[in-house]
Design a protein around this motif. Sequence first.
Motif, PDB file in Angstrom:
ATOM      1  N   VAL A   1      46.327  11.966  96.224  1.00  0.00           N
ATOM      2  CA  VAL A   1      45.605  11.268  96.957  1.00  0.00           C
ATOM      3  C   VAL A   1      44.600  10.520  96.195  1.00  0.00           C
ATOM      4  CG1 VAL A   1      43.230  11.879  98.218  1.00  0.00           C
ATOM      5  CG2 VAL A   1      45.197  13.501  98.205  1.00  0.00           C
ATOM      6  N   GLY A   2      44.464   9.249  96.595  1.00  0.00           N
ATOM      7  CA  GLY A   2      43.789   8.260  95.754  1.00  0.00           C
ATOM      8  C   GLY A   2      44.436   8.079  94.344  1.00  0.00           C
ATOM      9  N   GLY A   3      45.597   7.996  94.307  1.00  0.00           N
ATOM     10  CA  GLY A   3      46.308   7.778  93.032  1.00  0.00           C
ATOM     11  C   GLY A   3      46.143   8.789  91.982  1.00  0.00           C
ATOM     12  N   THR A   4      45.546   9.946  92.405  1.00  0.00           N
ATOM     13  CA  THR A   4      45.928  11.111  91.502  1.00  0.00           C
ATOM     14  C   THR A   4      46.496  12.091  92.138  1.00  0.00           C
ATOM     15  OG1 THR A   4      43.660  12.061  92.051  1.00  0.00           O
ATOM     16  CG2 THR A   4      43.677  10.339  90.288  1.00  0.00           C
ATOM     17  N   SER A   5      47.121  13.122  91.344  1.00  0.00           N
ATOM     18  CA  SER A   5      47.829  14.435  91.804  1.00  0.00           C
ATOM     19  C   SER A   5      46.537  15.486  92.043  1.00  0.00           C
ATOM     20  CB  SER A   5      48.852  14.869  91.197  1.00  0.00           C
ATOM     21  OG  SER A   5      48.395  15.053  89.666  1.00  0.00           O
ATOM     22  N   ARG A   6      46.546  15.869  93.462  1.00  0.00           N
ATOM     23  CA  ARG A   6      45.228  16.463  93.472  1.00  0.00           C
ATOM     24  C   ARG A   6      45.506  18.303  93.363  1.00  0.00           C
ATOM     25  NH1 ARG A   6      41.227  15.490  98.353  1.00  0.00           N
ATOM     26  NH2 ARG A   6      42.638  16.871  99.536  1.00  0.00           N
TER      27      ARG A   6
ATOM     28  N   THR B   1      54.253   5.956  97.074  1.00  0.00           N
ATOM     29  CA  THR B   1      55.566   5.266  96.758  1.00  0.00           C
ATOM     30  C   THR B   1      55.297   4.282  95.287  1.00  0.00           C
ATOM     31  OG1 THR B   1      55.693   4.636  99.096  1.00  0.00           O
ATOM     32  CG2 THR B   1      56.532   2.899  97.570  1.00  0.00           C
ATOM     33  N   THR B   2      54.073   4.036  95.011  1.00  0.00           N
ATOM     34  CA  THR B   2      53.808   3.630  93.533  1.00  0.00           C
ATOM     35  C   THR B   2      54.141   4.369  92.577  1.00  0.00           C
ATOM     36  OG1 THR B   2      52.008   2.471  94.354  1.00  0.00           O
ATOM     37  CG2 THR B   2      52.037   2.738  92.102  1.00  0.00           C
ATOM     38  N   PHE B   3      54.005   5.795  92.674  1.00  0.00           N
ATOM     39  CA  PHE B   3      54.252   6.784  91.830  1.00  0.00           C
ATOM     40  C   PHE B   3      56.377   6.923  91.485  1.00  0.00           C
ATOM     41  CE2 PHE B   3      56.186  10.895  91.065  1.00  0.00           C
ATOM     42  CZ  PHE B   3      55.791  11.044  89.638  1.00  0.00           C
ATOM     43  N   LEU B   4      56.741   6.467  92.580  1.00  0.00           N
ATOM     44  CA  LEU B   4      58.453   6.746  92.832  1.00  0.00           C
ATOM     45  C   LEU B   4      58.740   5.307  91.963  1.00  0.00           C
ATOM     46  CD1 LEU B   4      58.970   8.128  96.371  1.00  0.00           C
ATOM     47  CD2 LEU B   4      59.432   9.211  94.029  1.00  0.00           C
ATOM     48  N   ARG B   5      58.234   4.384  92.477  1.00  0.00           N
ATOM     49  CA  ARG B   5      58.497   3.002  91.739  1.00  0.00           C
ATOM     50  C   ARG B   5      58.169   2.788  90.217  1.00  0.00           C
ATOM     51  NH1 ARG B   5      59.716  -1.318  94.712  1.00  0.00           N
ATOM     52  NH2 ARG B   5      58.458  -2.909  93.316  1.00  0.00           N
ATOM     53  N   ALA B   6      57.031   3.666  90.048  1.00  0.00           N
ATOM     54  CA  ALA B   6      56.931   3.474  88.399  1.00  0.00           C
ATOM     55  C   ALA B   6      58.071   4.604  88.004  1.00  0.00           C
ATOM     56  CB  ALA B   6      55.354   4.240  88.225  1.00  0.00           C
ATOM     57  N   CYS B   7      58.280   5.650  88.581  1.00  0.00           N
ATOM     58  CA  CYS B   7      59.305   6.388  87.779  1.00  0.00           C
ATOM     59  C   CYS B   7      60.561   5.700  87.746  1.00  0.00           C
ATOM     60  CB  CYS B   7      59.634   7.768  88.780  1.00  0.00           C
ATOM     61  SG  CYS B   7      58.252   8.801  88.573  1.00  0.00           S
ATOM     62  N   ALA B   8      60.747   4.621  88.380  1.00  0.00           N
ATOM     63  CA  ALA B   8      61.963   3.884  88.420  1.00  0.00           C
ATOM     64  C   ALA B   8      61.932   2.716  87.445  1.00  0.00           C
ATOM     65  CB  ALA B   8      62.493   3.465  89.652  1.00  0.00           C
ATOM     66  N   GLY B   9      60.639   2.583  87.045  1.00  0.00           N
ATOM     67  CA  GLY B   9      60.392   1.493  85.741  1.00  0.00           C
ATOM     68  C   GLY B   9      60.124   0.035  86.420  1.00  0.00           C
ATOM     69  N   LEU B  10      59.772   0.206  87.954  1.00  0.00           N
ATOM     70  CA  LEU B  10      59.774  -0.880  88.648  1.00  0.00           C
ATOM     71  C   LEU B  10      58.318  -1.463  88.713  1.00  0.00           C
ATOM     72  CD1 LEU B  10      61.982  -0.639  92.001  1.00  0.00           C
ATOM     73  CD2 LEU B  10      62.499  -2.004  89.572  1.00  0.00           C
ATOM     74  N   VAL B  11      57.395  -0.428  88.592  1.00  0.00           N
ATOM     75  CA  VAL B  11      55.953  -0.831  88.630  1.00  0.00           C
ATOM     76  C   VAL B  11      55.508  -0.169  87.047  1.00  0.00           C
ATOM     77  CG1 VAL B  11      53.593  -0.096  89.475  1.00  0.00           C
ATOM     78  CG2 VAL B  11      55.367  -0.318  90.954  1.00  0.00           C
TER      79      VAL B  11
ATOM     80  N   LEU C   1      47.740   3.790  90.861  1.00  0.00           N
ATOM     81  CA  LEU C   1      48.065   5.297  90.252  1.00  0.00           C
ATOM     82  C   LEU C   1      46.569   5.370  89.120  1.00  0.00           C
ATOM     83  CD1 LEU C   1      51.579   5.711  89.077  1.00  0.00           C
ATOM     84  CD2 LEU C   1      50.534   6.582  91.425  1.00  0.00           C
ATOM     85  N   ALA C   2      45.683   6.297  89.448  1.00  0.00           N
ATOM     86  CA  ALA C   2      44.352   6.228  88.852  1.00  0.00           C
ATOM     87  C   ALA C   2      44.285   7.434  87.937  1.00  0.00           C
ATOM     88  CB  ALA C   2      43.236   6.102  89.849  1.00  0.00           C
ATOM     89  N   GLY C   3      45.073   7.726  87.140  1.00  0.00           N
ATOM     90  CA  GLY C   3      45.213   8.824  86.064  1.00  0.00           C
ATOM     91  C   GLY C   3      45.708   9.882  86.377  1.00  0.00           C
ATOM     92  N   LEU C   4      47.209   9.684  86.960  1.00  0.00           N
ATOM     93  CA  LEU C   4      48.068  10.754  87.646  1.00  0.00           C
ATOM     94  C   LEU C   4      48.639  11.648  86.654  1.00  0.00           C
ATOM     95  CD1 LEU C   4      49.762  10.758  90.804  1.00  0.00           C
ATOM     96  CD2 LEU C   4      51.329  10.808  88.935  1.00  0.00           C
ATOM     97  N   ASP C   5      48.449  13.013  86.923  1.00  0.00           N
ATOM     98  CA  ASP C   5      48.999  13.964  86.006  1.00  0.00           C
ATOM     99  C   ASP C   5      50.187  14.773  86.796  1.00  0.00           C
ATOM    100  OD1 ASP C   5      47.325  13.451  83.913  1.00  0.00           O
ATOM    101  OD2 ASP C   5      45.951  14.901  84.731  1.00  0.00           O
ATOM    102  N   LEU C   6      51.324  14.529  86.395  1.00  0.00           N
ATOM    103  CA  LEU C   6      52.507  15.082  86.882  1.00  0.00           C
ATOM    104  C   LEU C   6      53.594  15.520  86.159  1.00  0.00           C
ATOM    105  CD1 LEU C   6      53.638  16.201  89.619  1.00  0.00           C
ATOM    106  CD2 LEU C   6      54.475  13.815  90.377  1.00  0.00           C
ATOM    107  N   ASP C   7      54.247  16.678  86.117  1.00  0.00           N
ATOM    108  CA  ASP C   7      55.508  16.945  85.590  1.00  0.00           C
ATOM    109  C   ASP C   7      56.625  17.312  86.396  1.00  0.00           C
ATOM    110  OD1 ASP C   7      54.428  16.333  83.105  1.00  0.00           O
ATOM    111  OD2 ASP C   7      53.747  18.430  82.414  1.00  0.00           O
TER     112      ASP C   7
END
Lengths: 236, 225
Positions: free
Chosen positions: A206-211, A44-54, A20-26
């Motif tokens: 895309v590329g760790g950011t929400s486009r 997948t990384t975003f979902l895992r980050a939301c779960a507190g796993l990453v 995740l390279a500077g992702l903005d998402l609400d």
Amino acid sequence: MELVVHFRAAVALLGRFPALAGLDLDVAQGQIVLLRGPNGAGKTTFLRACAGLVPVVDGTAQVLGRDLRRDPRSVRRRVGLLGHATGLYDDLTVAENVGFWGRAVRAEPADIAAALDLVGLDGRLSDVRAVKLSAGQRRRASLACLLARRPELWLLDEPHAGLDHDARDLVDGLVRQAVSQGATVVFSSHELDRATALADRTVEIVGGTSRSVFDPEQPCSGSKTERTIEEAAGVA
Amino acid sequence: MWRDAALVAERDLRIELRSRVATNQVAPFAVLVLVLFAFALDPDRGVLERATPGLFWLVVLFSGLLAVSRSGSLDEADGTRDALRLSGLDPAGVFLGKVAALVVELLLIELLLVVGVAVLYGTALDGFALMAATCVAAAVAVAATGSLYGALVAGLRVRDTLLPVLLLPVLAPVLIGATRAFETSLGSIASADAEGWAWCGLVAFFAVVYLVAGALAYGALLEGS
């Protein structure tokens, strides 16, 4: 509307690679949000980050009002993650697996039984060891484990993968039912026809950011119109 | 914490009961090594009799390694580690639950081996109280140390080969203490009862240290693996 997920310039590393390279998402409470994007985009990384796993190492990352950078464990019991792996113990039966994960979060026996019933594994299949299940049945058992937890935020990574038509309908029905009961759902999918029909919003990663963020109400360039993140979340 | 420990112990024992790895693989391995020692050290020369306590605990350690490795692998398969982290179970409870399940398995293996040395080596089983106390203390020590180091190497591709390399040196005090205690209880060497109990106490101390260390560190290891 209350934000369930609030990410700003969030950075998460897998090793030294910024997945995740500077992702903005609400994501607002009660929404069904589809994440789409190419393989390796960071869904997948975003979902895992939301779960507190990453771990999120930079930016803002809040889920269910909890700061993930400060205490990623604090949200875990309140979210449900259906990932590529099923989280099942091969030598336990379906009922034992769902029972174990349900009891871990102090679910009532009635909730555990209801979860098995909802995914159609309450009959003879409940006494079958997980190792003997087909891939689709394992997926349904995994979904039952999630249901038994009664999560406030559903995080589904390719929830339709490996399922037959009826089971995919079942997943969609369960998602809508969960949202009607107050839950929020974020999911990724490559099956865009089915997924966009289910989702309230589509976010491209895309590329760790929400486009971009799309509004299903206003067709444009395909079917949906780009809006700002704040507007889509209803907090502008 | 205790509720979570009971939940995890029940799960691990249920899996072992179902998979029968302990009864069909670990226990036969233990008996096999016992028999091979008997072949290697001719019972008629008296060497076997003197070496019985050490051989017994070596077999327990080797068998324990298999059981520990198996216990660790339960939480490696198909996303179960992530599910465990998401479950909200108290990490100390998870650790103690895994230790409890391993202790039960190790005690059964030790019981089998005690019968084995009595039958195969003709060892007279005296000093039952000291023997039983040492078996319990050593089982807890091996289970606690094994669960801790099992979590340390979890997720590594070389975990199966790395675990014995890390674990066996750490368990050397258990091997020494338990062997000395058994020498007293089996009468292999002439020593006072109090000396045997002192060695047993050392093993128990070691077990308590690793139980506490494991309960404190398991959460961090679960996150790091």
